[in-house]
Each structure stands twice: as structure tokens, then as C-alpha cells.
Design a protein around this motif. Structure first.
Motif, PDB file in Angstrom:
ATOM      1  N   GLY A 462      59.580  27.822 -21.103  1.00 25.47           N
ATOM      2  CA  GLY A 462      60.578  27.529 -22.439  1.00 25.47           C
ATOM      3  C   GLY A 462      60.487  28.310 -23.409  1.00 25.47           C
ATOM      4  N   SER A 463      61.159  27.751 -24.422  1.00 21.71           N
ATOM      5  CA  SER A 463      61.513  28.595 -25.678  1.00 21.71           C
ATOM      6  C   SER A 463      60.223  28.604 -26.405  1.00 21.71           C
ATOM      7  CB  SER A 463      62.686  28.191 -26.415  1.00 21.71           C
ATOM      8  OG  SER A 463      62.439  26.901 -26.878  1.00 21.71           O
ATOM      9  N   ARG A 464      59.592  27.445 -26.426  1.00 25.06           N
ATOM     10  CA  ARG A 464      58.152  27.380 -27.276  1.00 25.06           C
ATOM     11  C   ARG A 464      58.538  27.302 -28.756  1.00 25.06           C
ATOM     12  NH1 ARG A 464      54.052  28.826 -23.887  1.00 25.06           N
ATOM     13  NH2 ARG A 464      52.809  27.468 -25.023  1.00 25.06           N
ATOM     14  N   VAL A 465      59.565  26.891 -29.101  1.00 24.49           N
ATOM     15  CA  VAL A 465      59.862  26.893 -30.485  1.00 24.49           C
ATOM     16  C   VAL A 465      60.319  25.257 -30.800  1.00 24.49           C
ATOM     17  CG1 VAL A 465      61.669  27.210 -32.322  1.00 24.49           C
ATOM     18  CG2 VAL A 465      60.978  28.991 -30.827  1.00 24.49           C
ATOM     19  N   MET A 466      59.815  24.688 -31.753  1.00 24.26           N
ATOM     20  CA  MET A 466      59.840  23.238 -32.278  1.00 24.26           C
ATOM     21  C   MET A 466      60.240  23.493 -33.852  1.00 24.26           C
ATOM     22  SD  MET A 466      58.009  20.790 -29.942  1.00 24.26           S
ATOM     23  CE  MET A 466      58.701  19.540 -30.486  1.00 24.26           C
ATOM     24  N   PHE A 467      60.703  22.499 -34.396  1.00 21.97           N
ATOM     25  CA  PHE A 467      60.762  22.565 -35.988  1.00 21.97           C
ATOM     26  C   PHE A 467      60.616  21.109 -36.303  1.00 21.97           C
ATOM     27  CE2 PHE A 467      64.412  25.221 -34.077  1.00 21.97           C
ATOM     28  CZ  PHE A 467      64.230  26.163 -35.199  1.00 21.97           C
ATOM     29  N   PHE A 468      59.727  21.132 -37.703  1.00 20.24           N
ATOM     30  CA  PHE A 468      58.979  19.855 -38.163  1.00 20.24           C
ATOM     31  C   PHE A 468      59.459  19.769 -39.628  1.00 20.24           C
ATOM     32  CE2 PHE A 468      56.570  21.767 -34.699  1.00 20.24           C
ATOM     33  CZ  PHE A 468      56.150  20.550 -34.162  1.00 20.24           C
ATOM     34  N   ASP A 469      59.380  18.511 -40.076  1.00 16.64           N
ATOM     35  CA  ASP A 469      59.730  18.076 -41.241  1.00 16.64           C
ATOM     36  C   ASP A 469      59.032  16.718 -41.738  1.00 16.64           C
ATOM     37  OD1 ASP A 469      60.617  18.717 -43.884  1.00 16.64           O
ATOM     38  OD2 ASP A 469      62.696  18.437 -43.665  1.00 16.64           O
ATOM     39  N   ASP A 470      58.611  16.611 -42.813  1.00 11.61           N
ATOM     40  CA  ASP A 470      58.512  15.357 -43.596  1.00 11.61           C
ATOM     41  C   ASP A 470      57.319  14.736 -42.860  1.00 11.61           C
ATOM     42  OD1 ASP A 470      60.655  15.529 -45.522  1.00 11.61           O
ATOM     43  OD2 ASP A 470      62.015  14.214 -44.540  1.00 11.61           O
ATOM     44  N   PHE A 471      56.384  15.370 -43.157  1.00 11.21           N
ATOM     45  CA  PHE A 471      55.088  14.599 -42.563  1.00 11.21           C
ATOM     46  C   PHE A 471      54.502  13.425 -43.673  1.00 11.21           C
ATOM     47  CE2 PHE A 471      55.121  18.916 -41.123  1.00 11.21           C
ATOM     48  CZ  PHE A 471      54.926  18.934 -39.792  1.00 11.21           C
ATOM     49  N   ARG A 472      54.239  12.289 -43.082  1.00  7.56           N
ATOM     50  CA  ARG A 472      53.688  11.230 -43.884  1.00  7.56           C
ATOM     51  C   ARG A 472      52.588  10.590 -43.334  1.00  7.56           C
ATOM     52  NH1 ARG A 472      59.473  11.371 -44.902  1.00  7.56           N
ATOM     53  NH2 ARG A 472      60.144  11.658 -47.154  1.00  7.56           N
ATOM     54  N   TYR A 473      51.788  10.033 -44.320  1.00  9.22           N
ATOM     55  CA  TYR A 473      50.714   8.936 -43.787  1.00  9.22           C
ATOM     56  C   TYR A 473      51.408   7.733 -44.399  1.00  9.22           C
ATOM     57  CZ  TYR A 473      47.192  12.444 -42.939  1.00  9.22           C
ATOM     58  OH  TYR A 473      46.711  13.596 -42.397  1.00  9.22           O
ATOM     59  N   LEU A 474      51.086   6.605 -43.611  1.00  5.30           N
ATOM     60  CA  LEU A 474      51.499   5.120 -44.375  1.00  5.30           C
ATOM     61  C   LEU A 474      50.386   4.485 -44.047  1.00  5.30           C
ATOM     62  CD1 LEU A 474      54.683   4.767 -41.893  1.00  5.30           C
ATOM     63  CD2 LEU A 474      54.817   5.583 -44.267  1.00  5.30           C
ATOM     64  N   ARG A 475      50.226   3.297 -45.253  1.00  4.86           N
ATOM     65  CA  ARG A 475      49.588   2.291 -45.194  1.00  4.86           C
ATOM     66  C   ARG A 475      49.770   1.268 -44.004  1.00  4.86           C
ATOM     67  NH1 ARG A 475      48.145  -0.922 -50.497  1.00  4.86           N
ATOM     68  NH2 ARG A 475      46.937  -1.894 -48.878  1.00  4.86           N
ATOM     69  N   GLN A 476      48.802   0.464 -43.658  1.00 10.13           N
ATOM     70  CA  GLN A 476      49.041  -0.563 -42.817  1.00 10.13           C
ATOM     71  C   GLN A 476      48.292  -1.891 -43.154  1.00 10.13           C
ATOM     72  OE1 GLN A 476      48.961   0.481 -38.596  1.00 10.13           O
ATOM     73  NE2 GLN A 476      47.928  -1.563 -38.262  1.00 10.13           N
ATOM     74  N   ASP A 477      49.130  -2.908 -43.185  1.00  8.26           N
ATOM     75  CA  ASP A 477      48.596  -4.140 -43.464  1.00  8.26           C
ATOM     76  C   ASP A 477      48.732  -4.992 -42.172  1.00  8.26           C
ATOM     77  OD1 ASP A 477      47.610  -3.456 -45.760  1.00  8.26           O
ATOM     78  OD2 ASP A 477      49.121  -4.044 -47.032  1.00  8.26           O
ATOM     79  N   GLY A 478      47.965  -5.481 -41.385  1.00  9.15           N
ATOM     80  CA  GLY A 478      48.236  -6.053 -40.360  1.00  9.15           C
ATOM     81  C   GLY A 478      48.613  -5.151 -39.154  1.00  9.15           C
ATOM     82  N   ALA A 479      49.717  -5.571 -38.320  1.00  7.41           N
ATOM     83  CA  ALA A 479      50.013  -5.114 -37.033  1.00  7.41           C
ATOM     84  C   ALA A 479      50.992  -3.742 -37.337  1.00  7.41           C
ATOM     85  CB  ALA A 479      50.740  -5.882 -36.125  1.00  7.41           C
ATOM     86  N   ALA A 480      51.741  -3.679 -38.603  1.00  5.63           N
ATOM     87  CA  ALA A 480      52.660  -2.617 -38.501  1.00  5.63           C
ATOM     88  C   ALA A 480      52.429  -1.999 -40.056  1.00  5.63           C
ATOM     89  CB  ALA A 480      54.066  -2.997 -38.287  1.00  5.63           C
ATOM     90  N   PRO A 481      53.081  -0.703 -40.230  1.00  4.20           N
ATOM     91  CA  PRO A 481      53.116  -0.256 -41.563  1.00  4.20           C
ATOM     92  C   PRO A 481      53.986  -0.954 -42.335  1.00  4.20           C
ATOM     93  CG  PRO A 481      53.377   1.660 -39.981  1.00  4.20           C
ATOM     94  CD  PRO A 481      53.299   0.328 -39.202  1.00  4.20           C
ATOM     95  N   VAL A 482      53.731  -0.963 -43.749  1.00  9.03           N
ATOM     96  CA  VAL A 482      54.416  -1.908 -44.387  1.00  9.03           C
ATOM     97  C   VAL A 482      55.164  -1.047 -45.505  1.00  9.03           C
ATOM     98  CG1 VAL A 482      52.813  -3.844 -44.621  1.00  9.03           C
ATOM     99  CG2 VAL A 482      52.579  -2.032 -46.350  1.00  9.03           C
ATOM    100  N   GLN A 483      55.987  -1.489 -46.479  1.00  9.15           N
ATOM    101  CA  GLN A 483      56.757  -0.796 -47.208  1.00  9.15           C
ATOM    102  C   GLN A 483      56.139   0.238 -48.132  1.00  9.15           C
ATOM    103  OE1 GLN A 483      56.639  -3.985 -47.249  1.00  9.15           O
ATOM    104  NE2 GLN A 483      55.836  -4.768 -49.388  1.00  9.15           N
ATOM    105  N   THR A 484      56.651   1.040 -48.618  1.00  5.03           N
ATOM    106  CA  THR A 484      56.099   2.201 -49.691  1.00  5.03           C
ATOM    107  C   THR A 484      55.507   1.604 -50.703  1.00  5.03           C
ATOM    108  OG1 THR A 484      57.758   3.583 -48.790  1.00  5.03           O
ATOM    109  CG2 THR A 484      56.496   4.296 -50.828  1.00  5.03           C
TER     110      THR A 484
END
Length: 934
Positions: A462-484
Motif C-alpha cells: 500500500g501507499s503507507r501514507v496517512m494524515f492525522f489531526d486534532d489529537f485530544r484527551y477527554l475526561r470521563q465520568d461514568g461510562a462515556a466521556p462528558v462535555q468539555t
């Protein structure tokens, strides 16, 4: 000899695009004048988004302390200073005192510096980019040049672009940030050819050119803030930029140097490095001491060497889309890897690392989710490779535990870990948002390995090329990440006389889980977003459903949402008229100035009852609407009738003064009113800035209309006759009475009356103007028409948009809005909503809007309200009621419009800054939020 100063005014028009095609003279514009005269130059920014100073948030405007340099007849650049109080505006005055015999000649530069010079013989400007630390931590001057056009006007154009770099997690020992380039000069002396239509600096060659930036005093310990530099650079491609943190001796701090392989700067463009490379880790929670990015980190504890044959570089976004409109993104190329060596064939590993010992366990324990945006170099790779993420936890016995490998959510949907599930959710030719939830606590490192197949084997082709952007850590309260951000709390009550305050949640733009409130993409002259085109062969505003979302489409085919204020008018009281004359000189000048003001706050439309024939004729007008009011006009005429039946009916008038609470849709005289009213709209027929027509306002479509027609109107009256005919036909027999009618019959009768009304007015509108949208009749009755499916079905047959004046609720219910769209088949526009602030000093005794304590609370109410509208995906616009407060001394006005804080400006055009700032926050990211909810 002492000479009394006098003012000479020139216009400076600062423009970003467009040309000055005239031959531009170099001789003085003004004749010689006596010594000591004050020359004032007005700088008017006439193009939306065209400003000269870039702030940390990306907003562009004139700023306090700005100064321009104007080439004068004595052979030097003379400094003209901005006048106090002019900052933050699109029009500002600059003044200088000139000696005897000296006139302004041109060119002009911004910002003013003593190192600039000009050669009139060659028409070349020598532009000085000094090494000195003259940029603040969060502000940089975007350099511009201008020439006189022969009439005393200066047209400024950008000379360079701006590179924006955010640096987080800065050690306490750091005092400066150094930026160096290996193959281009980034400071020093540059030449600008002023003969060119668009003066521009090209990036000159050179090596080792650098710049040191003083760090601010508050550059540590603040998650998501850190240090931001906006640095102006000539257009060009810069290879091997190096960023280093320096200590007090200006020596590089070990481990705090990072290279950027390639960055391309375009003239007039801001390249936001904080959004386009792997330093873009944004933490949701702002806990003290928590890490925000990995920009300056060594590869601490990496299981692999970084010499895998992979290359990370910053490149232009290969596919801007609503999913990701960033200008620059991170490119990973693993094409140089050795496929036969498994140790180097993991597929482009790179780490996002935190130092375990430096951060509180409270942060690590609460950071349980990680998201990033991914795009494939080739669409076919999406079915082969997936990005693996190792979420490293606390070390146990020398080994690091491993969290999730596969993402658990793809583009907002749960991923089941199967190939079929992957194929269903992944977008091969667009950006994808992938999320990993970390089961382990103490997360301290994220390792990304993009080229593994879904079964875990290594990539070999394959082409072996990928693009990335906007890496983020999120807090989590309970089962899923909550609002910012936790929702803001706003206290509100239903009227100023009420003693009961209720606390409501307000989800502003920074409270929405997974959403970063970044500025919307560029807009065209109508306010439509140019990043997407939906097609519009008719060339007038249209309503279109694209995918799951409704949009207005502007005349150029770009998506548009109407962000407006109703009653965009200078007011009608004597005091208001006098104020307009004193402050602006005329209604036209008012419209020109306040149109620019509204645009600066992110508004793009004028709602009902605006001063249309003035605001539509200024340069670069807002998109606007017209309200026709044929029924309102007719009822006004009937009030003067001597007919005994009508007099009795008006004595028992209901909503908005309608006789027996009924709109007189059956009257033959109403047909003539419709014809007369609509014949006048031909003046707007070909105006592309017109969105469309509201027919009337808040007509009474009540469930008891059938009962009132049969019991209150005499049997020989047309209202009684039409109701009797309708009920007999519905029941299949003659002589029916109201006791024969069910609740369903009563709702159906209202729909029938509304259809009679809409048939008449819609056909007349289309007769005189087939080009523009019919925006409905501004419904508002919650227990009547707003819960009647048959009524909405009729509305959808004759209207392009369903308009609703929205009161008696803290926020729209998404399900309710979606019901309106489902019943009618048409999108929704909210055409009135507002709250009143106690801190306005007004009585707030009138009007349907609820009461909050402060202007800031009013703005939070607006943000929360708009967020709900966008979440519904069926709303194509909203109009705050209103632009201006009522004049509290205007006691002769309508009782519903006395002494109430409805506006975003006071009765005399002073700004409610706290309210406006909150409104602007969400107005500036509406498109991105709408796309986020898609």
C-alpha cells in the motif's frame, strides 16, 4: 508663529482581496499646509474578515496602540497613531501633526516601524522585520502596505502570512522560544515591489535566520493555554523549521527542541500549527498541573526507536471537508520502511507521551478517552489498515499495561470490532474521528501505529501514507466521556414580577462533548461558507436538505444559516431619531456602521420589521427578510368598521386583537388586500440579498375556532357559513352542531382555515416574485397550532420554511423541532426569541421573553438556544428579538414594547458587551458545530 490646528480627513480602505487597477500617483495628495496642523486619516475596513492585527483567538481587528506609517513629502515614513477608544472597530481614526510644507504622498505601511524606507524612483518599499522582541505573547501584527488611489483613499493589502504556534507544558526554567529556519530568512530586510497590483514579499533565501520570543509570565500549569505566538512570515515554503525553548542564558534546554519538516505560508493566510500537528493535544479538563500537549517532549519510554524509516511532516490538508477544515495537517509516510524487517514494519509508530512523575494522579485517573482525526492516503487503504492505539498505564513489574487497541467509536458511532462494522462506519475518502476509551487508570502515554490490518498483522503493502489531526484527551465520568466544560448555570424567571428563580443549564460552545469551538471556514459576500457547495442554479436563496441536515443555500450555492436580529432599525421615538442624527448623521450612515458591527459579531441577516429599504442599499448589505402582513393590514382596517357585528367581535377580541380570536381568511375584501400587498414586492424580485418573505405574524390559529365560528358569529356571517359547510361535509350530513365535533375535527378545521389563507397569499407572492422563499407566518401558540400535525402538513404545502416565534421555554426541544419537520417536510426558522437582563436598568415589565440577572446570562441563554437548534439538524436560521432596546420614555408605543431589555444595543446604540461577546462566541463556529452534529 502659532497656527490653530485644523483637521484634514482622508479615507483609508483596508482590503484583503480585490485590486487597485488605477495608475497610482506618487506626488503629494494634499497641498502644503502651515506647520502644526493635525492631519486625521480615517481607516475603514471594508471587506469582511480583513483586519490587521491577529489576536490569540484568531479574531482580527484594529487594536489599541496601532500605528501606520505614511510616506510624506519630506522623504520619510511619518507615524500616524490610532486615536484612543478606536480599538476593536472596523473603522478607526489615525492622526499625526505635520510640519510646514509637508504633505502625505504614499505609500503607507502597517505596522509603523522606523526601519521601513521607500524609493519613489523604483517604487520599491524596504520592509524591516526586526529581530527585537516586539511581539506580545498572543498578538502579532500582520504586515500590510497601501497606495493612494488618486482620490485620497488608501487601500491596504496583506504582505505576508502568519504562522501560529502553540507550545504547552513549558518548564519553569524556560524564558524564550526560538524559531529558526535553515533555508529561508524569517527576519531582517525584505523588498516589496509596490508596482505590483498586489504588493507581496517573497521568502528570500538564507540560512540560520532566527527569532527569539519572550515567554509570558504565565506560561506553565495552564491546560489548553500555554504559550501562543502568531509570527508574520513572507509567503513561501519553509523547510526544517526548528523550535527550541531557551533558558535564562538563551541556551537550548535539553529535550525541548522540536523540528517541523515543512510549512507553506500563503499571503493573508494564518497557518494554525496548534491545529495541524501532533502538538495539538487538547485536554477537556483544566485541572491544575495537567499536561496539555506533547510538543516539546522527548520520546520517553518509547518501545521503538524513532528511526523506523517513517517521516512526519506538516502539509496542506489533502481533503478539506466539514469533518475537518484545518489548513494544515500531520502527514505520516512509512514508505521507506523495510517490509522484510518485522521490527521496522509496525507501520509508522509515533508516541504521545506524558511524564508520569510530573502530573497528579487525579488527572491521570480522570483522563480515560482519546480521540483523533484520521484520513487515508488512498481510499482503498481504509479496508486494509486501521490505526492501532496503545493506551499505556502505570508500570507493574517493569511492564506497561495495555488498554484498548481498536477504537470503540468511529465517527460518533459505537464500533463492534468486526470487519463488517469497520466497513460500515469508516469513511475511505474523508476524515474520520476515532475514539479510544482507556479502561486502565493512570494513563500516561498514547502510542499510535497506523498500519496494522484489522486482524492484527503488520502492513506489507500500500501507499503507507496517512494524515492525522486534532489529537485530544477527554475526561470521563461514568461510562462515556462528558462535555468539555460543565454546563453554565443560569438563573431565570418567567417575569420580572415573579419571585421564583429557576436554575437552568446552559450548554455553550465550550460545553459540548468532543467539539472544539474553532472559527468557521471563510464566507462569501452573502455569508455562506465556501468550504462546501451544494449547487444553486437559480441564483437566489433556497432551502435544501443535504444528507441529514437542512441548510439555506445562498445565491452562490454555499450553505448558509440565517444568524440574524429582528427589527434592525434605528428606532422611531423622537429621542432615538435625534440620537441617530447626532451619532451617525443619517439613517444611511447608521445602517452602514451597524451592518459592519453586526457582521463583526458573527450575524449575517436582518429579521422581520427591519429598515429594509435603507439596509439593503448599503455596500455589502446583510441578507435580509421582508414581512408582508396582509392579514395584519386587513384587521387594522376592520377595526374602523361601523358594522355592529364586527364591533361586537372586536369587543371580545383575543390574541393580537383579532375579532373573536379569528383570522378573517374567508372575507372577499381580504383577497383584495392580498393582491394589493403582493403587487408591491416586485421591487425585491431580483435582489439576491433577500432571503424571502414572512407572510404575517402570530395569527390566531386556535383549536376553538370552529366553536367560535358556529356559536359567536351570526348564522348569516361568512365565518359561520364556511364553518358550517366544512363540518357538514366532514360529517357527511347537514345541520351539524358544535356538539358533533371532536377534538380531531377542531384541529382539522384550523388546518383548513390555514390552507385557505396560504393558498391566497402564496399564489399572489409567486405571481409577483417567483424567485424568493416563502418563510411562513411566524407561528407561536404552543397548545394550538404548534402541536397540530395536520396544520404543519398544510404549512409544508405552501411554505418553503416554517417560521416560529419561540417563547415560554428555556430552550428548544430537539424532538419537537424534528416533529415539525417530519409533519411539514420543510425546515424550521426561529424568528423571535430573547431574554431580558435585570442589569440593564430597564423595567422589563413588557414582552414575552423571560428574565435573567445579567447580560452575560443573556448571552449564555443565546448560546444554549442556538446549540439546541443546530442539534436538531432541521433549523436553518434564528433571529434574536431585537437589535435595539425599547426607548423607555416612548410611552405611546405598543404595550408589548415598553421599557424592556430586548436588544443587543441600548435605545441609543450603546453595546451590551457581555451579551454580545457570548453571542459572538457561538456565531463564529456555527458551521463547524452544525457539521459536528451531522
Amino acid at each position: 508663529m502659532k497656527v490653530t490646528p485644523f483637521a484634514i480627513t482622508l479615507s483609508i480602505l483596508a482590503v484583503l482581496v480585490g485590486g487597485c487597477a488605477q495608475d497610482l500617483p506618487t506626488q503629494p495628495i494634499l497641498p502644503d499646509e502651515p506647520e502644526g496642523r493635525v492631519v486625521t486619516i480615517t481607516s475603514c475596513i471594508v471587506d469582511e474578515g480583513t483586519k490587521v492585527t491577529v489576536t490569540e483567538g484568531g479574531k482580527l481587528t484594529w487594536a489599541a496602540g496601532d500605528a501606520i506609517g505614511v510616506w510624506t513629502s519630506d522623504g520619510k515614513f511619518t507615524r500616524f497613531n490610532i486615536k484612543a477608544g478606536e480599538e476593536g472597530k472596523s473603522t478607526a481614526n489615525f492622526s499625526a501633526t505635520l510640519p510646514a510644507g509637508v504633505s502625505v504622498a504614499g505609500p503607507a505601511v502597517f505596522p509603523y516601524r522606523t526601519g521601513h524606507s521607500y524609493d519613489p524612483a523604483t517604487n520599491q518599499l524596504t520592509y524591516n522585520q526586526p529581530v527585537a522582541d516586539d511581539w506580545a505573547a498572543d498578538v502579532a501584527k500582520c504586515h500590510m502596505a497601501a497606495r493612494f488611489d488618486g482620490t485620497g483613499n488608501l487601500y491596504f493589502k496583506h504582505l505576508d502570512g502568519i504562522l501560529r504556534i502553540s507550545v504547552y507544558n513549558i518548564p519553569a526554567s524556560a524564558t524564550r522560544l526560538r524559531i529558526t529556519a535553515s533555508d529561508h530568512a524569517i527576519n531582517g530586510i525584505f523588498i516589496v515591489d509596490m508596482n505590483a497590483d498586489t504588493p507581496q514579499i517573497s521568502a528570500p533565501s538564507g540560512s540560520g535566520s532566527g527569532f527569539n520570543m519572550k515567554l509570558n509570565d504565565n506560561n506553565t500549569g495552564e491546560v489548553g493555554k500555554g504559550f501562543v505566538v502568531n509570527y508574520p512570515l513572507p509567503a513561501g515554503t519553509y523547510n526544517n523549521l526548528t523550535l527550541s525553548l531557551l533558558d535564562s542564558d538563551q541556551s537550548p534546554i535539553e529535550g525541548y527542541t522540536r523540528g517541523i519538516s515543512s510549512v507553506t505560508i500563503d499571503r493573508k493566510e494564518m497557518v494554525r500549527m496548534s491545529e495541524v500537528t501532533f502538538d495539538t493535544v487538547v485536554l477537556v479538563n483544566n485541572e491544575e498541573g495537567a499536561l496539555a500537549t506533547n510538543l516539546m517532549k522527548n520520546d520517553i519510554g518509547s518501545p521503538y526507536a524513532n528511526s523506523e524509516g517513517t517521516v512526519l511532516s506538516v502539509v496542506p490538508n489533502p481533503g478539506k471537508s466539514p469533518s475537518n477544515s484545518s489548513s494544515r495537517v500531520l502527514r505520516l509516510d512509512a514508505g521507506s520502511q523495510n517490509p522484510s524487517n518485522p521490527a521496522q514494519n509496525k507501520g509508522g509508530y509515533f508516541p504521545m507521551t506524558t511524564k508520569e512523575a510530573e502530573y497528579a494522579t487525579g488527572f491521570r485517573n480522570s483522563t480515560k478517552a482519546f480521540t483523533m482525526k484520521v484520513r487515508y492516503g488512498r481510499p482503498e487503504d481504509a479496508s486494509i489498515y486501521y490505526p492501532q492505539v496503545w493506551c499505556k498505564g502505570a508500570k507493574t513489574g517493569g511492564a506497561a499495561t495495555t488498554g484498548q487497541v481498536l477504537p470503540d467509536r468511529i465517527n460518533g458511532e459505537a464500533f463492534d470490532g468486526t470487519a463488517d462494522g469497520w466497513a460500515k462506519l469508516i469513511k475511505p475518502d474523508d476524515w474520520n474521528i476515532l475514539q479510544w476509551t482507556c479502561d486502565n487508570t493512570g494513563t500516561w502515554r498514547i502510542d499510535i501505529t497506523p498500519f496494522l490490518s484489522l486482524d492484527g498483522t503488520m502492513a506489507t503493502e500500500g501507499s503507507r501514507v496517512m494524515f492525522f489531526d486534532d489529537f485530544r484527551y477527554l475526561r470521563q465520568d461514568g461510562a462515556a466521556p462528558v462535555q468539555t466544560h460543565d454546563p453554565y448555570k443560569v438563573q431565570c424567571k418567567t417575569s420580572v414580577s415573579s419571585s421564583t428563580w429557576t436554575t437552568y443549564n446552559a450548554y455553550a460552545a465550550d460545553c459540548i462533548e468532543g467539539f472544539s469551538p474553532t472559527a468557521d471556514p471563510q464566507t462569501n459576500k452573502y455569508g455562506g461558507w465556501t468550504s462546501r457547495n451544494l449547487g444553486n442554479p437559480d441564483g437566489f436563496f433556497r432551502a435544501v436538505k443535504s444528507g441529514s441536515r437542512w441548510w439555506l443555500v445562498d445565491p452562490l450555492g454555499n450553505p448558509f444559516l440565517s444568524k440574524g436580529v429582528a427589527v434592525f432599525s434605528p428606532g422611531s421615538s423622537d429621542r432615538q431619531k435625534a440620537n441617530i442624527q447626532s451619532k451617525f448623521g443619517s439613517n444611511t450612515n447608521w445602517a452602514r456602521s451597524e451592518t459592519a458591527f453586526l457582521r463583526e459579531q458573527g450575524f449575517n441577516s436582518a429579521g422581520a420589521w427591519s429598515l429594509v429599504d435603507v439596509i439593503r442599499n448599503v455596500s455589502n448589505p446583510l441578507a435580509y427578510t421582508v414581512i408582508l402582513s396582509p392579514m395584519g393590514t386587513y384587521i387594522g382596517e376592520l377595526k374602523n368598521s361601523s358594522d355592529a357585528t364586527l364591533k361586537a367581535a372586536f369587543k371580545a377580541a383575543g390574541w393580537e386583537g383579532y375579532p373573536y380570536d379569528f383570522a378573517m381568511v374567508f372575507d372577499a375584501r381580504f383577497d383584495q388586500i392580498v393582491e394589493n400587498t403582493m403587487s408591491k414586492i416586485t421591487t425585491y424580485k431580483y435582489d439576491k440579498n433577500l432571503i424571502g418573505y414572512f407572510i404575517d405574524n402570530e395569527l390566531p390559529w386556535k383549536n376553538y375556532a370552529l366553536e367560535y365560528c358556529l356559536t359567536k358569529w351570526p348564522s348569516d356571517h361568512i365565518n359561520h357559513q364556511k364553518a358550517q359547510e366544512w363540518l357538514d361535509q366532514r360529517k357527511g350530513r347537514t345541520g351539524c352542531t358544535i356538539s358533533d365535533a371532536t377534538a380531531a375535527d377542531k384541529r382539522a378545521f384550523i388546518a383548513y382555515c390555514y390552507e385557505v389563507y396560504l393558498q391566497k397569499v402564496s399564489s399572489a407572492i409567486k405571481k409577483y416574485d417567483p424567485n424568493h422563499l416563502i418563510l411562513g407566518s411566524r407561528l407561536n401558540q404552543w397548545s394550538h397550532e404548534l402541536v397540530n400535525p395536520e396544520f404543519f402538513e398544510v404549512a409544508g404545502k405552501y411554505s418553503d420554511v416554517i417560521s416560529v416565534n419561540f417563547y415560554q421555554r428555556w430552550e428548544p426541544d430537539v424532538a419537537v423541532l424534528q416533529n415539525w419537520e417530519a409533519w411539514s417536510g420543510k425546515p424550521v426558522m426561529i424568528t423571535e426569541f430573547y431574554t431580558k437582563g435585570l442589569d440593564s436598568g430597564m423595567g422589563n415589565t413588557s414582552g414575552a421573553g423571560w428574565v435573567v440577572k445579567t447580560q452575560n446570562d443573556r448571552g449564555l441563554f443565546y448560546q444554549n438556544f442556538v446549540n439546541q437548534l443546530l442539534k436538531s439538524k432541521v433549523c436553518v436560521g434564528w433571529h434574536w428579538f431585537t437589535y435595539m432596546d425599547n426607548d423607555p420614555t416612548n410611552t405611546g408605543s405598543d404595550s408589548s414594547n415598553v421599557d424592556s431589555n430586548k436588544g443587543i444595543v441600548t435605545w441609543d446604540c450603546q453595546r451590551y458587551d457581555d451579551c454580545i461577546a457570548q453571542m459572538r462566541t457561538i456565531n463564529e463556529c456555527v458551521f463547524n458545530l452544525a457539521v459536528f452534529y451531522e
